[in-house]
Scaffold this active site. Structure first.
Site, PDB file in Angstrom:
ATOM      1  N   LYS A 106      -3.100  12.573   8.287  1.00  0.00           N
ATOM      2  CA  LYS A 106      -2.035  12.362   9.275  1.00  0.00           C
ATOM      3  C   LYS A 106      -1.101  13.575   9.304  1.00  0.00           C
ATOM      4  CE  LYS A 106      -2.677   7.443   8.842  1.00  0.00           C
ATOM      5  NZ  LYS A 106      -2.401   6.219   8.090  1.00  0.00           N
ATOM      6  N   ASP A 138       3.934   2.960  13.385  1.00  0.00           N
ATOM      7  CA  ASP A 138       2.751   2.144  13.108  1.00  0.00           C
ATOM      8  C   ASP A 138       2.788   0.835  13.893  1.00  0.00           C
ATOM      9  OD1 ASP A 138       0.555   2.825  11.679  1.00  0.00           O
ATOM     10  OD2 ASP A 138       1.362   2.313   9.711  1.00  0.00           O
ATOM     11  N   GLN A 181       2.252   3.807   4.203  1.00  0.00           N
ATOM     12  CA  GLN A 181       0.805   3.649   4.018  1.00  0.00           C
ATOM     13  C   GLN A 181       0.499   2.345   3.271  1.00  0.00           C
ATOM     14  OE1 GLN A 181      -1.557   5.813   5.348  1.00  0.00           O
ATOM     15  NE2 GLN A 181      -3.000   4.248   4.725  1.00  0.00           N
TER      16      GLN A 181
END
Ligand code: NAP
Length: 292
Positions: free
Chosen positions: A54, A121, A98
């Site tokens: 990422k 996200d 994450q």
């Protein structure tokens, strides 16, 4: 082969090129650099690899990235105070926590803390809640489900009125993808591990999205002729011809399904590249939202 291949790599590159151009335009206008902060707790090698990819993607598109890494034994308070600090930092556009985090960390409490304007996200309860309600717009849509819908649109597959079958109901893929399909006026059946006679449901699907993590479970004779298949699954299958000893395959038996379906994504270069492309889009959007 009857099915058209949905080339996620090419489509994701188009999305990334679009983001890179928009980032350059922002820079030329003297605006701040969109910047993604990733939060990694613990030492899972797969999570570390995802976070690294990422950060690399941000760099390639002219965006900034910082990676915050806490040890496996970090406390809930330490993780929460890190998220609060990133929320308050005006140089950070988006925050990505994450998952999964170590089991002693309450993930829900951490995700709840991420500011809605930085929730790239799309997992904060407010964004997911808005996605679930008619007429409400989430600021960000979760990246993998959004990538699936983008692929369908790009291939000109009609979602409205279609019978869509979602295999899997996870918070990350299945449930948000189902909500997106409903919001686009598909008739959606959500199947999961307790579904009886799974193949009967799959046979009704004009659109099938598979996200169950079961190696090639969906067989060719489950597929409705002409159906569009989006295979999110990423499973390791032993393969002696590979140096690693395995290869990645999906939840759908590709070789069988491609002879029946109308459209199909290969694994791993179908949905995989779309997830990061959508994250880059969301990070850019976060910077634009914060300008206002
Ligand atoms: P997950 O959290 O493990 O959820 C799996 C879902 O599949 C659950 O809803 C489960 O049902 C259902 N399921 C499990 N076995 C089943 C069976 N035999 N029949 C029907 N349904 C079954 O997985 P996930 O995070 O959603 O990920 C799913 C797959 O997508 C994995 O292979 C993962 O690696 C991959 N993935 C890929 C990307 C990408 O970018 N390409 C991103 C995320 C995930 P219950 O709810 O009843 O347990």
């Amino acid at each position: 082969m009857t099915a058209k291949l949905i080339d996620g790599k090419v489509i994701a590159q188009e999305v990334r090129d679009g983001v890179a151009a928009a980032v350059a335009k922002r820079a030329a206008a003297g605006k701040s650099k969109p910047t993604l902060a990733t939060v990694l707790v613990g030492d899972r090698p797969d999570s570390a690899a995802y976070v690294a990819s990422k950060g690399k993607a941000c760099q390639e598109l002219g965006m900034g990235s910082i990676s915050e890494h806490l040890p496996t034994n970090a406390t809930q308070e330490q993780v929460e105070s890190l998220v609060k600090r990133l929320n308050a930092d005006p140089t950070i556009s988006g925050i990505l926590v994450q998952l999964p985090m170590p089991s002693h960390i309450d993930e829900e409490r951490v995700l709840q803390l991420v500011s809605i304007e930085k929730d790239v996200d799309g997992f904060s309860p407010i964004n997911i809640g808005r996605l679930a309600q008619k007429g409400r717009e989430p600021l960000f849509v979760p990246c993998t489900p959004n990538g699936c819908i983008y692929l369908l649109d790009k291939m000109g597959i009609q979602i409205e009125g279609a019978n869509a079958v979602m295999l899997g109901r996870s918070n990350i893929v299945g449930m948000p993808a189902s909500l997106l399909l409903v919001s686009r006026n598909a008739t959606v059946t959500i199947c999961h591990s307790r579904t009886k006679n799974l193949s009967d449901f799959v046979r009704q699907a004009d659109i099938l999205i598979a996200a169950i993590g079961k190696t090639e479970m969906v067989r060719g004779d489950w597929i409705k002729p002409g159906a569009a298949i989006i295979d999110v699954g990423m499973n390791s299958k032993p393969d002696a011809t590979k140096k690693s000893g395995y290869r990645l395959v999906g939840d759908v038996n590709f070789d069988e399904a491609k002879e029946v379906a109308g459209f199909i994504t290969p694994v791993p270069v179908g949905v995989g590249p779309m997830t990061i492309a959508m994250l880059m889009k969301n990070t850019f959007r976060a910077a634009e939202i914060q300008d206002k």
